[in-house]
Design a protein around this motif. Structure first.
Motif, PDB file in Angstrom:
ATOM      1  N   PHE A 233       0.813  -1.223   0.000  1.00  0.00           N
ATOM      2  CA  PHE A 233       0.000   0.000   0.000  1.00  0.00           C
ATOM      3  C   PHE A 233       0.846   1.274   0.000  1.00  0.00           C
ATOM      4  CE2 PHE A 233      -3.773  -2.431   1.671  1.00  0.00           C
ATOM      5  CZ  PHE A 233      -4.645  -2.052   0.668  1.00  0.00           C
ATOM      6  N   LEU A 234       2.072   1.211   0.485  1.00  0.00           N
ATOM      7  CA  LEU A 234       2.882   2.421   0.636  1.00  0.00           C
ATOM      8  C   LEU A 234       3.063   3.223  -0.660  1.00  0.00           C
ATOM      9  CD1 LEU A 234       5.530   1.250   3.266  1.00  0.00           C
ATOM     10  CD2 LEU A 234       3.480   2.649   3.619  1.00  0.00           C
ATOM     11  N   PRO A 235       3.393   2.591  -1.799  1.00  0.00           N
ATOM     12  CA  PRO A 235       3.499   3.391  -3.030  1.00  0.00           C
ATOM     13  C   PRO A 235       2.173   4.058  -3.416  1.00  0.00           C
ATOM     14  CG  PRO A 235       4.481   1.228  -3.358  1.00  0.00           C
ATOM     15  CD  PRO A 235       3.793   1.198  -2.031  1.00  0.00           C
ATOM     16  N   LEU A 236       1.058   3.392  -3.142  1.00  0.00           N
ATOM     17  CA  LEU A 236      -0.242   3.979  -3.474  1.00  0.00           C
ATOM     18  C   LEU A 236      -0.554   5.161  -2.557  1.00  0.00           C
ATOM     19  CD1 LEU A 236      -2.289   0.697  -4.039  1.00  0.00           C
ATOM     20  CD2 LEU A 236      -1.224   2.177  -5.767  1.00  0.00           C
ATOM     21  N   ILE A 237      -0.134   5.071  -1.312  1.00  0.00           N
ATOM     22  CA  ILE A 237      -0.358   6.169  -0.376  1.00  0.00           C
ATOM     23  C   ILE A 237       0.526   7.361  -0.732  1.00  0.00           C
ATOM     24  CG2 ILE A 237      -0.046   6.894   2.031  1.00  0.00           C
ATOM     25  CD1 ILE A 237      -0.895   3.986   2.815  1.00  0.00           C
ATOM     26  N   PHE A 238       1.790   7.109  -1.018  1.00  0.00           N
ATOM     27  CA  PHE A 238       2.733   8.207  -1.235  1.00  0.00           C
ATOM     28  C   PHE A 238       2.751   8.742  -2.667  1.00  0.00           C
ATOM     29  CE2 PHE A 238       4.462   6.333   2.658  1.00  0.00           C
ATOM     30  CZ  PHE A 238       4.510   7.473   3.439  1.00  0.00           C
ATOM     31  N   LYS A 239       2.496   7.877  -3.655  1.00  0.00           N
ATOM     32  CA  LYS A 239       2.564   8.317  -5.061  1.00  0.00           C
ATOM     33  C   LYS A 239       1.201   8.369  -5.732  1.00  0.00           C
ATOM     34  CE  LYS A 239       5.812   8.162  -7.647  1.00  0.00           C
ATOM     35  NZ  LYS A 239       6.614   9.116  -8.345  1.00  0.00           N
ATOM     36  N   GLY A 240       0.189   7.743  -5.153  1.00  0.00           N
ATOM     37  CA  GLY A 240      -1.138   7.760  -5.734  1.00  0.00           C
ATOM     38  C   GLY A 240      -1.414   6.559  -6.616  1.00  0.00           C
ATOM     39  N   ALA A 241      -2.541   6.628  -7.302  1.00  0.00           N
ATOM     40  CA  ALA A 241      -3.074   5.499  -8.060  1.00  0.00           C
ATOM     41  C   ALA A 241      -2.391   5.268  -9.394  1.00  0.00           C
ATOM     42  CB  ALA A 241      -4.564   5.697  -8.284  1.00  0.00           C
ATOM     43  N   GLY A 242      -1.632   6.203  -9.870  1.00  0.00           N
ATOM     44  CA  GLY A 242      -0.990   6.059 -11.176  1.00  0.00           C
ATOM     45  C   GLY A 242      -1.827   6.675 -12.283  1.00  0.00           C
ATOM     46  N   LYS A 243      -1.296   6.586 -13.489  1.00  0.00           N
ATOM     47  CA  LYS A 243      -1.936   7.255 -14.628  1.00  0.00           C
ATOM     48  C   LYS A 243      -3.235   6.596 -15.082  1.00  0.00           C
ATOM     49  CE  LYS A 243       1.898   9.770 -16.527  1.00  0.00           C
ATOM     50  NZ  LYS A 243       2.630  10.155 -17.723  1.00  0.00           N
ATOM     51  N   LEU A 244      -3.367   5.279 -14.926  1.00  0.00           N
ATOM     52  CA  LEU A 244      -4.598   4.595 -15.322  1.00  0.00           C
ATOM     53  C   LEU A 244      -5.557   4.543 -14.138  1.00  0.00           C
ATOM     54  CD1 LEU A 244      -3.436   1.612 -17.565  1.00  0.00           C
ATOM     55  CD2 LEU A 244      -4.617   3.688 -18.256  1.00  0.00           C
ATOM     56  N   SER A 245      -6.107   5.695 -13.794  1.00  0.00           N
ATOM     57  CA  SER A 245      -6.988   5.769 -12.642  1.00  0.00           C
ATOM     58  C   SER A 245      -7.937   6.954 -12.779  1.00  0.00           C
ATOM     59  CB  SER A 245      -6.173   5.929 -11.361  1.00  0.00           C
ATOM     60  OG  SER A 245      -5.515   7.178 -11.346  1.00  0.00           O
ATOM     61  N   ILE A 246      -9.038   6.837 -12.077  1.00  0.00           N
ATOM     62  CA  ILE A 246      -9.983   7.957 -12.023  1.00  0.00           C
ATOM     63  C   ILE A 246      -9.361   9.100 -11.240  1.00  0.00           C
ATOM     64  CG2 ILE A 246     -12.238   8.699 -11.145  1.00  0.00           C
ATOM     65  CD1 ILE A 246     -13.295   5.916 -11.915  1.00  0.00           C
ATOM     66  N   ASP A 247      -8.581   8.800 -10.205  1.00  0.00           N
ATOM     67  CA  ASP A 247      -7.881   9.847  -9.450  1.00  0.00           C
ATOM     68  C   ASP A 247      -7.042  10.716 -10.379  1.00  0.00           C
ATOM     69  OD1 ASP A 247      -8.881   8.989  -7.012  1.00  0.00           O
ATOM     70  OD2 ASP A 247      -7.051   7.909  -6.433  1.00  0.00           O
ATOM     71  N   ASN A 248      -6.296  10.091 -11.289  1.00  0.00           N
ATOM     72  CA  ASN A 248      -5.464  10.835 -12.218  1.00  0.00           C
ATOM     73  C   ASN A 248      -6.318  11.674 -13.173  1.00  0.00           C
ATOM     74  OD1 ASN A 248      -2.779  11.397 -13.415  1.00  0.00           O
ATOM     75  ND2 ASN A 248      -3.686  10.396 -15.197  1.00  0.00           N
ATOM     76  N   LEU A 249      -7.415  11.106 -13.637  1.00  0.00           N
ATOM     77  CA  LEU A 249      -8.321  11.842 -14.518  1.00  0.00           C
ATOM     78  C   LEU A 249      -8.891  13.067 -13.803  1.00  0.00           C
ATOM     79  CD1 LEU A 249      -9.792  11.830 -17.291  1.00  0.00           C
ATOM     80  CD2 LEU A 249     -11.602  10.525 -16.169  1.00  0.00           C
ATOM     81  N   ILE A 250      -9.320  12.895 -12.567  1.00  0.00           N
ATOM     82  CA  ILE A 250      -9.856  14.014 -11.786  1.00  0.00           C
ATOM     83  C   ILE A 250      -8.782  15.074 -11.564  1.00  0.00           C
ATOM     84  CG2 ILE A 250     -10.698  14.676  -9.484  1.00  0.00           C
ATOM     85  CD1 ILE A 250     -12.175  11.932  -9.440  1.00  0.00           C
ATOM     86  N   GLN A 251      -7.584  14.632 -11.214  1.00  0.00           N
ATOM     87  CA  GLN A 251      -6.492  15.584 -10.997  1.00  0.00           C
ATOM     88  C   GLN A 251      -6.185  16.357 -12.273  1.00  0.00           C
ATOM     89  OE1 GLN A 251      -2.798  13.819  -9.767  1.00  0.00           O
ATOM     90  NE2 GLN A 251      -1.868  15.782  -9.311  1.00  0.00           N
TER      91      GLN A 251
END
Length: 177
Positions: free
Chosen positions: A151-169
């Motif tokens: 989980f640590l990379p997801l917490i510190f770096k986020g979901a990555g480029k293929l994600s809704i989080d990235n699209l929203i950002q």
């Protein structure tokens, strides 16, 4: 000498092009694969709880989690695992669900997986295993600890480029310019 420098420069150029390409792919695939693996594991655990019987009543939870009735803890764990798995697959609210599932995992380690007796470093080291096959009560916290590390990379770096989080950002950063 000139020929050796030319070969070295060409080799370095190929190396840098390769590492640049790997860095670009590194923002796409590793976070996606981490999200999918963790989603499968936590989703399966959540669905198992959803369709199983509440065994939380037999567990002694650490403070402050022991303040909640076992039924409420069971439902919280069940639905955070299920909704967290869906969110991880989609890559939405990834940091929130990653932190939530880490907390859930820490509680699981403290309540279920940690050695029941801890008299020495040897007891702690013995508990670093997947299954307590010997039934010696020295724990089995290896897998939950690996989940936390994943989980640590997801917490510190986020979901990555293929994600809704990235699209929203991406969409919100365009609107704030």
């Amino acid at each position: 000498m000139m020929h050796a420098c030319s070969i070295l420069n060409k080799g370095l150029k190929v190396y840098h092009q390769t590492t640049d390409q790997l860095n670009s792919l590194g923002e796409i695939f590793p976070p996606l694969f981490l999200r999918l693996v963790l989603a499968v594991e936590f989703g399966a655990s959540g669905f198992e709880k959803l369709h199983g019987t509440n065994w939380f009543q037999e567990i002694s939870f650490p403070f402050p989690f022991n303040l909640l009735p076992a039924d409420i803890s069971w439902n919280i764990a069940t639905y955070f695992e299920i909704f967290g798995a869906v969110a991880l697959v989609l890559g939405i609210a990834t940091r929130f669900f990653s932190i939530s599932l880490v907390v859930l995992t820490v509680v699981a380690i403290a309540s279920v997986h940690w050695p029941s007796q801890l008299n020495s470093i040897s007891d702690l080291i013995t508990g670093y295993r997947i299954i307590d096959e010997d039934g010696d009560g020295l724990g089995n916290y290896k897998l939950p600890l690996l989940y936390i590390v994943m989980f640590l990379p997801l917490i510190f770096k986020g979901a990555g480029k293929l994600s809704i989080d990235n699209l929203i950002q991406h969409k919100t950063s365009v609107c704030t310019r």
